[in-house]
Design a protein around this motif. Structure first.
Motif, PDB file in Angstrom:
ATOM      1  N   PRO A  13       0.789  -1.235   0.000  1.00 53.66           N
ATOM      2  CA  PRO A  13       0.000   0.000   0.000  1.00 53.66           C
ATOM      3  C   PRO A  13       0.823   1.289   0.000  1.00 53.66           C
ATOM      4  CG  PRO A  13      -0.968  -1.561   1.527  1.00 53.66           C
ATOM      5  CD  PRO A  13       0.333  -2.162   1.058  1.00 53.66           C
ATOM      6  N   LYS A  14       2.102   1.241   0.397  1.00 56.30           N
ATOM      7  CA  LYS A  14       2.918   2.441   0.448  1.00 56.30           C
ATOM      8  C   LYS A  14       4.007   2.492  -0.620  1.00 56.30           C
ATOM      9  CE  LYS A  14       2.309   3.255   5.375  1.00 56.30           C
ATOM     10  NZ  LYS A  14       2.996   3.488   6.644  1.00 56.30           N
ATOM     11  N   LEU A  15       4.111   1.477  -1.487  1.00 52.96           N
ATOM     12  CA  LEU A  15       5.210   1.439  -2.458  1.00 52.96           C
ATOM     13  C   LEU A  15       4.731   0.969  -3.817  1.00 52.96           C
ATOM     14  CD1 LEU A  15       8.236   1.675  -3.093  1.00 52.96           C
ATOM     15  CD2 LEU A  15       8.473  -0.712  -2.349  1.00 52.96           C
ATOM     16  N   ASN A  16       4.957   1.814  -4.828  1.00 53.05           N
ATOM     17  CA  ASN A  16       4.741   1.464  -6.224  1.00 53.05           C
ATOM     18  C   ASN A  16       6.087   1.496  -6.932  1.00 53.05           C
ATOM     19  OD1 ASN A  16       1.931   1.181  -6.246  1.00 53.05           O
ATOM     20  ND2 ASN A  16       1.638   3.374  -6.503  1.00 53.05           N
ATOM     21  N   VAL A  17       6.334   0.557  -7.829  1.00 56.06           N
ATOM     22  CA  VAL A  17       7.557   0.506  -8.619  1.00 56.06           C
ATOM     23  C   VAL A  17       7.149   0.506 -10.081  1.00 56.06           C
ATOM     24  CG1 VAL A  17       9.611  -0.838  -9.170  1.00 56.06           C
ATOM     25  CG2 VAL A  17       8.764  -0.786  -6.835  1.00 56.06           C
ATOM     26  N   GLY A  18       7.852   1.308 -10.902  1.00 55.03           N
ATOM     27  CA  GLY A  18       7.481   1.356 -12.306  1.00 55.03           C
ATOM     28  C   GLY A  18       8.543   1.987 -13.156  1.00 55.03           C
ATOM     29  N   GLY A  19       8.252   2.060 -14.431  1.00 48.26           N
ATOM     30  CA  GLY A  19       9.177   2.668 -15.379  1.00 48.26           C
ATOM     31  C   GLY A  19       8.424   3.148 -16.602  1.00 48.26           C
ATOM     32  N   ARG A  20       9.123   3.933 -17.416  1.00 46.38           N
ATOM     33  CA  ARG A  20       8.501   4.481 -18.609  1.00 46.38           C
ATOM     34  C   ARG A  20       9.547   4.550 -19.714  1.00 46.38           C
ATOM     35  NH1 ARG A  20       5.562  10.156 -18.137  1.00 46.38           N
ATOM     36  NH2 ARG A  20       7.551  10.628 -17.198  1.00 46.38           N
ATOM     37  N   LEU A  21       9.159   4.245 -20.921  1.00 46.10           N
ATOM     38  CA  LEU A  21      10.005   4.328 -22.101  1.00 46.10           C
ATOM     39  C   LEU A  21       9.398   5.359 -23.041  1.00 46.10           C
ATOM     40  CD1 LEU A  21      12.372   3.174 -23.828  1.00 46.10           C
ATOM     41  CD2 LEU A  21      10.687   1.614 -24.794  1.00 46.10           C
ATOM     42  N   LYS A  22      10.216   6.298 -23.506  1.00 46.07           N
ATOM     43  CA  LYS A  22       9.746   7.319 -24.434  1.00 46.07           C
ATOM     44  C   LYS A  22      10.442   7.143 -25.777  1.00 46.07           C
ATOM     45  CE  LYS A  22       8.636  11.006 -21.207  1.00 46.07           C
ATOM     46  NZ  LYS A  22       8.861  12.410 -20.889  1.00 46.07           N
ATOM     47  N   PHE A  23       9.691   7.352 -26.840  1.00 42.39           N
ATOM     48  CA  PHE A  23      10.212   7.300 -28.196  1.00 42.39           C
ATOM     49  C   PHE A  23       9.914   8.643 -28.852  1.00 42.39           C
ATOM     50  CE2 PHE A  23       9.925   6.349 -32.709  1.00 42.39           C
ATOM     51  CZ  PHE A  23      11.109   5.670 -32.900  1.00 42.39           C
ATOM     52  N   TYR A  24      10.954   9.335 -29.265  1.00 46.11           N
ATOM     53  CA  TYR A  24      10.823  10.661 -29.867  1.00 46.11           C
ATOM     54  C   TYR A  24      10.930  10.553 -31.373  1.00 46.11           C
ATOM     55  CZ  TYR A  24      11.902  12.165 -25.132  1.00 46.11           C
ATOM     56  OH  TYR A  24      11.886  12.348 -23.788  1.00 46.11           O
ATOM     57  N   SER A  25      10.039  11.213 -32.086  1.00 46.18           N
ATOM     58  CA  SER A  25      10.065  11.248 -33.539  1.00 46.18           C
ATOM     59  C   SER A  25       9.917  12.700 -33.977  1.00 46.18           C
ATOM     60  CB  SER A  25       8.929  10.398 -34.109  1.00 46.18           C
ATOM     61  OG  SER A  25       8.933  10.445 -35.511  1.00 46.18           O
ATOM     62  N   GLY A  26      10.936  13.235 -34.637  1.00 46.34           N
ATOM     63  CA  GLY A  26      10.941  14.641 -35.009  1.00 46.34           C
ATOM     64  C   GLY A  26      10.398  14.896 -36.394  1.00 46.34           C
ATOM     65  N   ILE A  27       9.429  15.782 -36.501  1.00 44.97           N
ATOM     66  CA  ILE A  27       8.886  16.207 -37.785  1.00 44.97           C
ATOM     67  C   ILE A  27       9.509  17.542 -38.160  1.00 44.97           C
ATOM     68  CG2 ILE A  27       6.804  16.852 -39.030  1.00 44.97           C
ATOM     69  CD1 ILE A  27       5.235  15.097 -37.085  1.00 44.97           C
ATOM     70  N   PHE A  28       9.381  18.486 -37.276  1.00 47.24           N
ATOM     71  CA  PHE A  28       9.939  19.821 -37.462  1.00 47.24           C
ATOM     72  C   PHE A  28      10.681  20.215 -36.195  1.00 47.24           C
ATOM     73  CE2 PHE A  28       6.091  20.196 -40.157  1.00 47.24           C
ATOM     74  CZ  PHE A  28       6.704  20.481 -41.354  1.00 47.24           C
ATOM     75  N   ASN A  29      11.639  21.072 -36.340  1.00 46.69           N
ATOM     76  CA  ASN A  29      12.302  21.654 -35.187  1.00 46.69           C
ATOM     77  C   ASN A  29      12.515  23.129 -35.473  1.00 46.69           C
ATOM     78  OD1 ASN A  29      13.599  21.647 -32.636  1.00 46.69           O
ATOM     79  ND2 ASN A  29      15.552  21.773 -33.681  1.00 46.69           N
ATOM     80  N   VAL A  30      12.212  23.962 -34.496  1.00 47.05           N
ATOM     81  CA  VAL A  30      12.447  25.401 -34.588  1.00 47.05           C
ATOM     82  C   VAL A  30      13.213  25.789 -33.337  1.00 47.05           C
ATOM     83  CG1 VAL A  30      11.389  27.678 -34.692  1.00 47.05           C
ATOM     84  CG2 VAL A  30      10.322  25.765 -35.875  1.00 47.05           C
ATOM     85  N   GLU A  31      14.318  26.481 -33.538  1.00 42.83           N
ATOM     86  CA  GLU A  31      15.182  26.854 -32.425  1.00 42.83           C
ATOM     87  C   GLU A  31      15.579  28.312 -32.566  1.00 42.83           C
ATOM     88  OE1 GLU A  31      19.690  25.787 -31.817  1.00 42.83           O
ATOM     89  OE2 GLU A  31      18.420  24.064 -31.398  1.00 42.83           O
ATOM     90  N   SER A  32      15.557  29.008 -31.470  1.00 41.49           N
ATOM     91  CA  SER A  32      15.952  30.408 -31.466  1.00 41.49           C
ATOM     92  C   SER A  32      16.807  30.651 -30.228  1.00 41.49           C
ATOM     93  CB  SER A  32      14.719  31.299 -31.450  1.00 41.49           C
ATOM     94  OG  SER A  32      15.096  32.646 -31.422  1.00 41.49           O
ATOM     95  N   THR A  33      18.045  31.095 -30.431  1.00 45.64           N
ATOM     96  CA  THR A  33      18.943  31.337 -29.311  1.00 45.64           C
ATOM     97  C   THR A  33      19.673  32.657 -29.498  1.00 45.64           C
ATOM     98  OG1 THR A  33      20.732  30.142 -30.392  1.00 45.64           O
ATOM     99  CG2 THR A  33      19.345  28.875 -28.900  1.00 45.64           C
ATOM    100  N   ASN A  34      20.250  33.133 -28.419  1.00 47.19           N
ATOM    101  CA  ASN A  34      21.033  34.375 -28.427  1.00 47.19           C
ATOM    102  C   ASN A  34      20.259  35.557 -28.991  1.00 47.19           C
ATOM    103  OD1 ASN A  34      23.235  33.016 -27.329  1.00 47.19           O
ATOM    104  ND2 ASN A  34      23.940  32.405 -29.350  1.00 47.19           N
ATOM    105  N   ASN A  35      19.009  35.665 -28.608  1.00 46.84           N
ATOM    106  CA  ASN A  35      18.176  36.777 -29.059  1.00 46.84           C
ATOM    107  C   ASN A  35      18.412  37.987 -28.165  1.00 46.84           C
ATOM    108  OD1 ASN A  35      16.920  35.116 -30.999  1.00 46.84           O
ATOM    109  ND2 ASN A  35      15.610  34.291 -29.408  1.00 46.84           N
ATOM    110  N   SER A  36      18.148  39.139 -28.713  1.00 46.00           N
ATOM    111  CA  SER A  36      18.240  40.349 -27.902  1.00 46.00           C
ATOM    112  C   SER A  36      17.094  41.272 -28.270  1.00 46.00           C
ATOM    113  CB  SER A  36      19.588  41.047 -28.115  1.00 46.00           C
ATOM    114  OG  SER A  36      19.706  41.484 -29.449  1.00 46.00           O
TER     115      SER A  36
END
Length: 98
Positions: A13-36
């Protein structure tokens, strides 16, 4: 897109054990850095709106990935572009695990 699957097991009742697996699939990526620049909000109770927003001295660099390959295909119909996007979203070329 992120697809994930998880499992958990209740040990007691006080302990659950588990895990998760993630799969990433990229369609588009937009990145913006060093903006002022400066984004300022002024309170204007006598104006047509309560707030006035101002952007000053804006310098932005945006990098994209995944768009050019669709844009380079001359004569692609809407159906073909939709099929290409769906194929990319379901385990396409740009994938990763987490």
């Amino acid at each position: 897109a992120v697809y994930h699957v998880g499992y958990h097991y209740k040990v007691d009742p006080k302990l659950n054990v588990g895990g998760r697996l993630k799969f990433y699939s990229g369609i588009f990526n937009v990145e913006s850095t060093n903006n002022s620049g400066e984004f300022v909000t002024y309170f204007t109770p006598g104006g047509t709106n309560f707030y006035e927003h101002s952007v000053n001295r804006l310098d932005v660099l945006v990098r994209t990935a995944g768009y050019a390959s669709l844009n380079d295909t001359a004569g692609m119909t809407v159906e073909e572009a939709t099929a290409e996007l769906l194929s990319r979203s379901m385990f396409g070329k740009n994938v990763g695990l987490g």
